[in-house]
Design an enzyme around this catalytic site. Sequence first.
Site: not given
Length: 329
Positions: A31, A61-62, A84-87, A91, A131
């Site tokens: 992303e 959409a991971e 993009q971020f760990d959290g 998904p 995040h």
Amino acid sequence: MIMETLTLGKSLNLGLRRAMEDDPKVLIMGEDVGKLGGVFRITDGLQKDFGDERVIDTPLAEAGIVGTAIGLALRGYRPVVEIQFDGFVYPAYDQIVCQVAKFHYRSRGKVSLPMVIRIPFGGGIGAVEHHSESPEAYFSHTAGLKVVACSNPSDAYWMIQQAIASDDPIIFFEPKRRYWEKGEVDTAAPLSSAYPLHSSRVLRSGGDATLLAYGPMVRTCLDAATAAAEDGRNLEVIDLRSLSPLDMAPVFESVRKTGRAVVVHEAPGNIGLGAEVAARISEECFYSLEAPVLRVTGYDIPYPASRVEEEFLPDLDRVLEAVDRSFGF
């Protein structure tokens, strides 16, 4: 030798660039990785120079990103996926543990998935919910995945290239609050000269106690060792670097010398990486230990609001307090 002073983030950028130059099958997906260059600018300039067929902006959409990368890896490409971020990795968790991790085993070794999943992880940047996670234990526990974490610019530059060159799927953790820290990097050396990817490394020698860390906590432990030296304690600091597989030989050698060990990480302590490291030290170095192996970790709570995250994250004082407790036995 051409030494450059680079930030960790720029080192990753140059490492990705070099990997793409060396192998046209290397692709970058994620992303905002293309036109924007990533939210942390790790992929800045790569789409401009390599085109939008090799640096691909994806939908948000991971699961789809990782699933598409699996197909590309099966077709002979070497996709590098950015979460993009760990959290946001959760998904895609099903794709990673059920497909990425299992394909080599499922095919009885006939099929490899040479792909890298980059995950900025950890706290300290004042971000909102989802995040600032530390999900490394989930993936380190999963057979079929290799997991590494860089902590400094030189390792960032070399480790990302080594991960991309590997035929195994690798989860690559990047300490996001260290992106702007600087260090010396020899960008002219050949990849073959780099320190082995799945190896622990002694960053500071000492004889009184051993500090073990990875990712963002390595700098904290080095700072703690500097502070401890003012009180006459000489602490050895080891960067684990590889979380799965763990390279424990340098750890055992150090603990047999010092007799004391403190393991430090941002993730919660319950069933964290520190527990595994502590257990292995206890099994292998029992007769050398002068005190129990201690852990300094985040607390067993959801990551807190940014205004109190400094109370959650292990800091120099908590590390030094653990060292004091070790010497109290």
